[in-house]
Design a protein around this motif. Structure first.
Motif, PDB file in Angstrom:
ATOM      1  N   ILE A   1     -50.277  -7.793 -30.545  1.00 55.01           N
ATOM      2  CA  ILE A   1     -49.209  -7.170 -31.260  1.00 55.01           C
ATOM      3  C   ILE A   1     -47.927  -6.992 -30.240  1.00 55.01           C
ATOM      4  CG2 ILE A   1     -48.354  -5.777 -32.947  1.00 55.01           C
ATOM      5  CD1 ILE A   1     -51.271  -5.123 -34.706  1.00 55.01           C
ATOM      6  N   ALA A   2     -49.053  -6.208 -29.101  1.00 56.65           N
ATOM      7  CA  ALA A   2     -47.475  -5.408 -27.763  1.00 56.65           C
ATOM      8  C   ALA A   2     -48.651  -5.198 -27.080  1.00 56.65           C
ATOM      9  CB  ALA A   2     -46.744  -4.440 -28.350  1.00 56.65           C
ATOM     10  N   LEU A   3     -47.431  -4.978 -25.656  1.00 59.09           N
ATOM     11  CA  LEU A   3     -48.336  -4.783 -24.779  1.00 59.09           C
ATOM     12  C   LEU A   3     -47.609  -3.372 -24.330  1.00 59.09           C
ATOM     13  CD1 LEU A   3     -50.276  -6.923 -22.559  1.00 59.09           C
ATOM     14  CD2 LEU A   3     -47.839  -6.899 -21.287  1.00 59.09           C
TER      15      LEU A   3
ATOM     16  N   TYR B   1     -48.120   0.443 -22.185  1.00 62.03           N
ATOM     17  CA  TYR B   1     -49.347   0.742 -21.736  1.00 62.03           C
ATOM     18  C   TYR B   1     -48.258   2.218 -21.423  1.00 62.03           C
ATOM     19  CZ  TYR B   1     -51.991  -2.903 -20.017  1.00 62.03           C
ATOM     20  OH  TYR B   1     -52.743  -4.063 -20.186  1.00 62.03           O
TER      21      TYR B   1
ATOM     22  N   ASN C   1     -43.840   2.291 -21.856  1.00 63.31           N
ATOM     23  CA  ASN C   1     -43.435   1.791 -21.924  1.00 63.31           C
ATOM     24  C   ASN C   1     -43.618   0.717 -22.201  1.00 63.31           C
ATOM     25  OD1 ASN C   1     -43.853   0.927 -19.884  1.00 63.31           O
ATOM     26  ND2 ASN C   1     -41.544   1.653 -18.810  1.00 63.31           N
ATOM     27  N   GLY C   2     -43.237  -0.536 -22.358  1.00 64.87           N
ATOM     28  CA  GLY C   2     -43.480  -2.157 -22.446  1.00 64.87           C
ATOM     29  C   GLY C   2     -43.087  -3.002 -23.774  1.00 64.87           C
ATOM     30  N   VAL C   3     -44.067  -4.133 -24.131  1.00 70.90           N
ATOM     31  CA  VAL C   3     -42.938  -4.927 -24.699  1.00 70.90           C
ATOM     32  C   VAL C   3     -43.744  -5.413 -26.047  1.00 70.90           C
ATOM     33  CG1 VAL C   3     -44.148  -6.803 -23.708  1.00 70.90           C
ATOM     34  CG2 VAL C   3     -41.922  -7.544 -24.562  1.00 70.90           C
TER      35      VAL C   3
ATOM     36  N   GLY D   1     -40.518  -9.221 -27.692  1.00 70.08           N
ATOM     37  CA  GLY D   1     -39.451  -9.549 -26.353  1.00 70.08           C
ATOM     38  C   GLY D   1     -38.552  -8.651 -26.156  1.00 70.08           C
ATOM     39  N   LYS D   2     -38.144  -7.099 -27.369  1.00 67.71           N
ATOM     40  CA  LYS D   2     -37.694  -6.154 -26.511  1.00 67.71           C
ATOM     41  C   LYS D   2     -38.804  -4.912 -25.749  1.00 67.71           C
ATOM     42  CE  LYS D   2     -34.310  -5.163 -28.259  1.00 67.71           C
ATOM     43  NZ  LYS D   2     -32.439  -5.576 -27.662  1.00 67.71           N
ATOM     44  N   TYR D   3     -37.940  -4.242 -25.116  1.00 66.34           N
ATOM     45  CA  TYR D   3     -38.304  -3.381 -23.955  1.00 66.34           C
ATOM     46  C   TYR D   3     -38.393  -1.639 -25.387  1.00 66.34           C
ATOM     47  CZ  TYR D   3     -38.783   0.389 -20.599  1.00 66.34           C
ATOM     48  OH  TYR D   3     -38.896   1.031 -19.385  1.00 66.34           O
TER      49      TYR D   3
ATOM     50  N   GLY E   1     -32.483  -1.388 -25.228  1.00 61.95           N
ATOM     51  CA  GLY E   1     -34.334  -1.169 -24.751  1.00 61.95           C
ATOM     52  C   GLY E   1     -33.842   0.214 -26.508  1.00 61.95           C
TER      53      GLY E   1
END
Lengths: 191, 191
Positions: free
Chosen positions: B39-41, B43, B78-80, B83-85, B120
């Motif tokens: 779903i998202a990355l 950390y 933070n992460g992605v 595609g969004k920060y 972001g």
């Protein structure tokens, strides 16, 4: 021999670390330039460590007495540029002919794949130290190479063909976002 | 009293840390769920420390002998996502009436501003511990409050009005991306 050193003296015992520091320092300086000039917000992540002993005399003063460096499971740098997620690492390459893939941990390759999957932008900045040339190689080209080759190293010729040369300047030292910007225009149109 | 403890025993001496760990653990579990389900990355960044002494018996085995926790200059996570920060922090709030702004470092507020400036998505997840309610408050609303108020704390009523309640579930524990997704649809259209 077993000695306890002040951090300032560590470098001379860690040659490979010192080598890494030069490119790292150039990228850190570049990121500071990007932040100060409101171009992008990109940071080096803190080095992950595992703490095993803490001296805790009072609330405000915890002192770590024993800890170990941990292998990072992600890439070293990340941040935001024009709303997009940027995630990359820097690597020095001593050979003039090929870049050993053993320089990239498996979980770092997994990380590159995942970033691309989630539509972030991932790449390596590789310095060929002997000729002091710096190339940006996008994650897609790294993954493509690994998928289609059984070799355990990427030829420098592949890096030169698929990657982008980053010119060394006074400030910013290595203007890698110029290349990322071009990539974004080609992939997402003008932002 | 001055004692050296194994890290496992630290928690009982650091009550505020233990409090923080619960929300942190819920967010870490949620991020693991997001990663495992593609779903998202996202950390948690490693805790920044300043190393002052290293024991260096040989190349492969560096042992940190003295180090100190450093105040982080960025947010913890933070992460992605699509595609969004994404860049955020988690905070626990003991009061039922207001959230003291002293809980957010000045450089963290600067960081929220910068992330928004670079397009972001930045926010805080605030847990009102006494009622175990979790709210996502977007950076824009935090900055707006600080700009327009001289008070040193954000009333919980403001957080309830401008923020979004995150329901606690079994898995993922705190599905904050559901709210981020809605925000993205409203701000950038369907992605």
């Amino acid at each position: 021999m077993n000695y306890t050193n002040n951090i300032k003296n560590i470098k001379k015992y860690v040659n490979y670390s010192k080598r890494g520091m030069n490119l790292e320092q150039d990228i850190n300086d570049t990121n500071t330039y990007y932040r100060n000039n409101n171009i992008a917000l990109i940071y080096k992540k803190p080095t992950p460590i595992t703490i095993t002993k803490v001296d805790y005399p009072r609330r405000s003063a915890a002192k770590i007495k024993e800890a170990f460096f941990t292998t990072p499971s992600t890439l070293d740098y990340n941040g935001v540029y024009k709303g997009k997620y940027i995630d990359f690492d820097v690597k020095e390459c001593k050979s003039l002919t090929s870049f050993p893939l053993s320089n990239i941990h498996n979980h770092q390759i997994e990380c590159i794949k995942k970033v691309i999957e989630h539509k972030g932008i991932s790449f390596l900045i590789i310095r060929v130290t002997k000729i002091n040339e710096n190339y940006l190689l996008f994650g897609e080209d790294i993954i493509h190479f690994i998928k289609n080759n059984i070799r355990k190293s990427i030829p420098i010729s592949y890096i030169k063909e698929k990657g982008y040369l980053i010119n060394i300047k006074y400030s910013p030292r290595l203007d890698y976002l110029k290349i990322v910007n071009k990539y974004m225009e080609e992939n997402y149109g003008k932002i």
